[in-house]
Design a protein around this motif. Structure first.
Motif, PDB file in Angstrom:
ATOM      1  N   GLY A  96       0.814  -1.212   0.000  1.00 45.73           N
ATOM      2  CA  GLY A  96       0.000   0.000   0.000  1.00 45.73           C
ATOM      3  C   GLY A  96       0.850   1.266   0.000  1.00 45.73           C
ATOM      4  N   ALA A  97       0.168   2.401  -0.051  1.00 45.60           N
ATOM      5  CA  ALA A  97       0.896   3.666   0.049  1.00 45.60           C
ATOM      6  C   ALA A  97       1.542   3.757   1.430  1.00 45.60           C
ATOM      7  N   THR A  98       0.932   3.101   2.416  1.00 40.00           N
ATOM      8  CA  THR A  98       1.504   3.091   3.764  1.00 40.00           C
ATOM      9  C   THR A  98       2.872   2.407   3.761  1.00 40.00           C
ATOM     10  N   GLY A  99       3.020   1.366   2.972  1.00 36.71           N
ATOM     11  CA  GLY A  99       4.327   0.717   2.833  1.00 36.71           C
ATOM     12  C   GLY A  99       5.357   1.713   2.300  1.00 36.71           C
TER      13      GLY A  99
ATOM     14  N   THR B 124      -4.101  14.251   7.133  1.00 37.51           N
ATOM     15  CA  THR B 124      -3.925  12.973   7.811  1.00 37.51           C
ATOM     16  C   THR B 124      -2.808  12.124   7.195  1.00 37.51           C
ATOM     17  N   TRP B 125      -2.782  12.071   5.847  1.00 38.76           N
ATOM     18  CA  TRP B 125      -1.859  11.123   5.219  1.00 38.76           C
ATOM     19  C   TRP B 125      -0.422  11.605   5.246  1.00 38.76           C
ATOM     20  N   SER B 126      -0.194  12.901   5.043  1.00 43.38           N
ATOM     21  CA  SER B 126       1.195  13.385   5.138  1.00 43.38           C
ATOM     22  C   SER B 126       1.667  13.328   6.588  1.00 43.38           C
TER      23      SER B 126
ATOM     24  N   GLU C 249      -4.973  15.254  -0.148  1.00 41.78           N
ATOM     25  CA  GLU C 249      -5.277  14.658   1.151  1.00 41.78           C
ATOM     26  C   GLU C 249      -6.710  14.124   1.109  1.00 41.78           C
ATOM     27  N   THR C 250      -6.829  12.822   0.990  1.00 42.32           N
ATOM     28  CA  THR C 250      -8.113  12.159   0.775  1.00 42.32           C
ATOM     29  C   THR C 250      -9.121  12.410   1.896  1.00 42.32           C
ATOM     30  N   VAL C 251      -8.638  12.444   3.128  1.00 42.77           N
ATOM     31  CA  VAL C 251      -9.538  12.608   4.272  1.00 42.77           C
ATOM     32  C   VAL C 251      -9.986  14.064   4.403  1.00 42.77           C
TER      33      VAL C 251
ATOM     34  N   ALA D 180       6.134  12.910  -3.855  1.00 41.71           N
ATOM     35  CA  ALA D 180       4.712  13.249  -3.712  1.00 41.71           C
ATOM     36  C   ALA D 180       3.862  11.985  -3.638  1.00 41.71           C
ATOM     37  N   ASP D 181       2.914  12.020  -2.702  1.00 42.31           N
ATOM     38  CA  ASP D 181       1.909  10.950  -2.609  1.00 42.31           C
ATOM     39  C   ASP D 181       0.709  11.382  -3.455  1.00 42.31           C
ATOM     40  N   MET D 182       0.487  10.674  -4.551  1.00 40.57           N
ATOM     41  CA  MET D 182      -0.643  11.002  -5.430  1.00 40.57           C
ATOM     42  C   MET D 182      -1.689   9.882  -5.424  1.00 40.57           C
TER      43      MET D 182
ATOM     44  N   ALA E 127      -3.230   2.131  -5.800  1.00 44.87           N
ATOM     45  CA  ALA E 127      -4.058   2.090  -7.018  1.00 44.87           C
ATOM     46  C   ALA E 127      -5.552   2.227  -6.763  1.00 44.87           C
ATOM     47  N   GLN E 128      -5.985   2.001  -5.519  1.00 43.04           N
ATOM     48  CA  GLN E 128      -7.405   1.698  -5.280  1.00 43.04           C
ATOM     49  C   GLN E 128      -8.364   2.884  -5.299  1.00 43.04           C
ATOM     50  N   LYS E 129      -7.944   4.001  -5.898  1.00 43.53           N
ATOM     51  CA  LYS E 129      -8.883   5.118  -6.022  1.00 43.53           C
ATOM     52  C   LYS E 129      -9.106   5.468  -7.495  1.00 43.53           C
ATOM     53  N   ASN E 130      -8.005   5.772  -8.166  1.00 42.03           N
ATOM     54  CA  ASN E 130      -8.140   6.235  -9.549  1.00 42.03           C
ATOM     55  C   ASN E 130      -7.660   5.251 -10.600  1.00 42.03           C
TER      56      ASN E 130
END
Ligand code: PLP
Length: 363
Positions: free
Chosen positions: A72-75, A100-102, A149-151, A169-171, A192-195
Motif C-alpha cells: 500500500g501507500a503506507t508501505g 492525515t496522510w502526510s 489529502e483524501t480525508v 509526492a503521494d498522489m 491504485a485503489q482510487k483512480n
C-alpha cells in the motif's frame, strides 16, 4: 448504485465487464490472470504494457523507472525514507504536513532519520501554508508532500519549488486526474485503489539517480534498486491488481487520456462546489478556496459546524437515491463526496440536484 466511496473506489463498468469476461479465460489461454504464473511471458507482457501506457499517459521521461509494489501507500511511507534518507549527509528530510496522510508519512519516516516539518504545526487541515513561509533545508534528502489529502480534501494545485532537493509526492487519490510534469519530481507514489484500479498494488515512479541509495536495513520488497532491476518481479507481485490497473490505464487512454480526465474532474467538482458556494451557508466547505480538492469534497450540512440531524437525514436521502459512500471520515465528520475518475458527470449532476432539492426542503 452511484458509488462515491473514498476507496477502494469505483472502477468504470466497462473495465469491470472486461475483467469479468477474462476472469476464467484470459486471451484463450483457458485460465485467468489469477491462476497465471507471474514469470510467464503473458504476465510479463501485462506488466510491460501497463508501464508503457502509464509512461505515455503521464509523459514520463526516459530517466524514470516505474515499479508496482505491495504494502500500500503506507508501505511507501517507510520505503521512501529507507531508500532516500542516505542522500542527505545527516539523514534528514523535509515534510509538508497538510492532512492525515502526510502526517502519517512524517511519523513513519521519523523511525529512520531526522524529519523536519517545514511549517508550524497546523491546528486544522484546511489550507496549505504559504510556500514562502516554509523553512526548507537545502541539505535535506527530499521534500515530501501529499498532493491530495483524501480525508481532509486539501489538494495542491501547484508543484512546490524546492531548488535542487528532490520532491516526493503521494498522489494516491489524484494520480491520472490531471497532467503532471513528472520531471519536477524525484519520486511519485500512488496506491491504485482510487483512480487506477483495485487495492493491492502501489505504483512508484522514480528518477534513476535516486535509485541505489537504500539503507542496509531496507527490506528487499521495498528496495527500489532490487525492484527496478527485477521489473517488479523480485517476489510474487500483486498480479491481479496489476492486471486491473493495466485495464484502467487502457480505459483512460481510450477515453481521451489525462487531459480528458482533468476536464471531467474540474467539471464534476465545479458542480458540487457551486451548489455549496450558492447555498447561503446551508452547505459549508471549510477549506480555503485555493486548495479545494477536485477528488474528495468534504462539506457540512446546516452551517459551519454541521447539524447532526440534518446530516443524518441528508445521508438517508442519498441512500434512497442509491448513492453510497458519502459519509465523511470519522475524524472530520459531515459529508464527503469522492469524485474519482470513474465517477461520471451525470452521476455527479444527480448528487448536485439532490443537494439543491434537499436545501429547498430544509433551509
Ligand atoms: N495516502 C493517501 C493520500 C491515501 O488516500 C491513502 C489511503 O486512503 C493512503 C496514503 C494509504 O494507502 P494504503 O491504504 O494503500 O496504505
Amino acid at each position: 448504485v452511484i458509488n462515491f466511496n473514498p476507496g477502494p473506489a469505483k472502477v468504470d463498468p466497462t473495465v469491470m465487464a472486461q475483467a469479468q469476461k477474462e476472469l476464467l479465460n484470459y486471451r484463450n489461454l483457458g485460465f485467468g490472470v489469477l491462476e497465471m504464473s507471474h514469470r510467464s511471458a503473458e504476465f510479463i507482457d501485462i506488466v510491460d504494457k501497463a508501464k508503457t501506457n502509464l509512461k505515455e499517459l503521464l509523459n514520463i521521461p526516459d530517466n524514470y523507472k516505474i515499479i508496482f509494489l505491495q504494502g500500500g501507500a503506507t508501505g511507501q511511507f517507510s520505503a521512501v525514507p529507507l531508500n532516500l534518507l542516505n542522500l542527505s549527509p545527516d539523514c534528514t528530510a523535509d515534510y509538508v504536513v497538510t492532512g492525515t496522510w502526510s502526517a502519517k508519512a512524517a511519523k513513519e519516516a521519523e523511525k529512520y532519520g531526522k524529519i523536519n516539518i517545514v511549517h508550524p504545526k497546523l491546528k486544522k487541515y484546511t489550507s496549505i501554508p504559504a510556500e514562502d513561509s516554509w523553512q526548507l533545508n537545502p541539505n535535506a534528502a527530499y521534500v515530501y508532500y501529499c498532493d491530495n489529502e483524501t480525508v481532509n480534501g486539501v489538494e495542491f494545485h501547484f508543484v512546490p519549488d524546492t531548488g535542487n532537493v528532490p520532491i516526493v509526492a503521494d498522489m494516491s487519490s489524484n494520480i491520472l486526474s490531471k497532467p503532471v510534469d513528472v520531471s519536477k519530481f524525484g519520486v511519485i507514489i500512488a496506491g491504485a485503489q482510487k483512480n487506477i484500479g483495485c487495492a493491492g498494488v502501489t505504483l512508484v515512479i522514480i528518477r534513476e539517480d535516486l535509485i541505489g541509495h537504500q539503507m542496509k536495513e531496507c527490506p528487499a520488497v521495498l528496495d527500489y534498486k532490487l525492484q527496478t532491476d527485477m521489473n517488479s518481479l523480485y517476489n510474487t507481485p500483486p498480479s491481479y491488481s496489476i492486471y486491473l490497473t493495466g485495464l484502467v490505464l487502457q480505459w483512460i487512454k481510450n477515453t481521451g487520456g489525462v487531459t480528458a480526465m482533468s476536464r471531467k474532474c474540474a467539471a464534476k467538482s465545479q458542480l458540487i462546489y457551486s451548489v455549496i458556494n450558492n447555498s447561503n451557508g446551508f452547505y459549508h466547505c471549510v477549506l480555503d478556496e485555493d486548495c479545494r480538492s477536485r477528488m474528495n469534497l468534504p462539506f457540512r450540512v446546516g452551517g459551519p459546524g454541521g447539524d447532526q440531524e440534518l446530516e443524518a437525514l441528508f445521508l438517508e436521502r442519498t441512500k434512497q437515491a442509491n448513492m453510497v459512500g458519502l459519509k465523511g471520515h470519522r475524524s472530520v465528520g459531515g459529508i464527503r463526496a469522492s469524485l474519482y475518475n470513474a465517477v461520471t458527470v451525470e452521476e455527479t449532476q444527480q448528487l448536485a440536484d439532490l443537494m439543491l432539492s434537499f436545501q429547498q426542503e430544509h433551509a
